[in-house]
Write a protein that holds these residues in place. Structure first.
Motif: not given
Length: 253
Positions: A204-208, A227-232, A239-250
């Motif tokens: 919190k206050g340091l990095a997203p 889990l997203y909700h808890e962090a937000s 300051n919270v987002g989702l990430s997926f390994q999109v390169h694998k889908y490409l």
């Protein structure tokens, strides 16, 4: 100067989502170092963990073709620079140093970052963040960074809580040096909400924070968004987002 390499190639950055510090969707040249001191349960570069067993490294001969040639390890620094420059397409956002764990080879990492900076490239460090003392040596050369928060379920090391604290310290070191940094948390169906709340308090206050489901995805959407909700609730809604390994889908590296 010599280093133990895994590969050099040109691709898209497929992780990080939309938080500040992420290079998601940007074209990068990836420089993968061999060797890691952790043993994460779901490591997707397992063949490179033991650097002593990586006898050869490969480099893409033409950008974004997936065609490689091989050379013996250890590599000369000049060889790696040559391989990077061969892959510069003029639209490269930054050079991504990944692994394995690049900070385990600090002297060649620092020399390579200095060289690429002198040639006008930005440096993007992908690190598990467990070695803040070493990261301090290159922090001034880092423009962007992705620092892992190793959840308990990763089983990266016996004292996982101490590792998390070191990772957060690495984020602080990079931020103080002026880098744009985000934290990446890989989660599974076994990830505990109370652990996510702890990570969020530390960040919190340091990095997203980006929350990334382990591939192949087995966590339910309901649990993932929980889990997203808890962090937000702790870090703030932007300051919270989702990430997926999109390169694998490409279907690219």
């Amino acid at each position: 100067m010599r280093l133990i390499m895994a590969e050099v190639f040109n691709s898209w950055q497929g992780e990080g989502g939309s938080v500040p510090g992420s290079a998601f969707g940007r074209r990068q040249i990836f420089v993968r170092f061999a060797g890691c001191d952790l043993h994460c349960k779901w490591c997707d570069s397992r063949e490179y963990i033991n650097a002593s067993r990586v006898s050869r490294w490969r480099y893409e001969v033409e950008p974004f073709t997936g065609k490689f040639e091989y050379r013996l390890n250890p590599a000369e620094l000049g060889e790696v620079v040559e391989a990077i420059l061969r892959l510069d397409t003029g639209d490269v956002h930054s050079i991504s140093y990944t692994g394995g764990e690049p900070t385990l080879q600090m002297k060649p990492l620092k020399a390579l970052m200095e060289k690429m900076k002198s040639l006008g490239f930005d440096n993007f460090l992908e690190t598990h963040g467990g070695l803040p003392g070493l990261i301090r040596e290159v922090a001034h050369l880092v423009d962007y960074a992705s620092v892992d928060i190793k959840d308990e379920t990763a089983k990266a090391t016996e004292n996982w809580r101490e590792l998390v604290l070191r990772e957060v310290e690495s984020i602080r070191v990079l931020k103080e040096a002026g880098a744009e940094v985000y934290a990446k948390l890989v989660v599974t169906s076994e990830t505990k909400p109370e652990n996510v709340r702890w990570y969020a308090e530390l960040l919190k206050g340091l990095a997203p924070l980006v929350i990334q489901p382990r591939e192949p995805i087995e966590i339910s959407q309901t649990k993932l968004m929980g889990l997203y909700h808890e962090a937000s609730l702790i870090m703030g809604r932007k300051n919270v987002g989702l990430s997926f390994q999109v390169h694998k889908y490409l279907n690219v590296l």
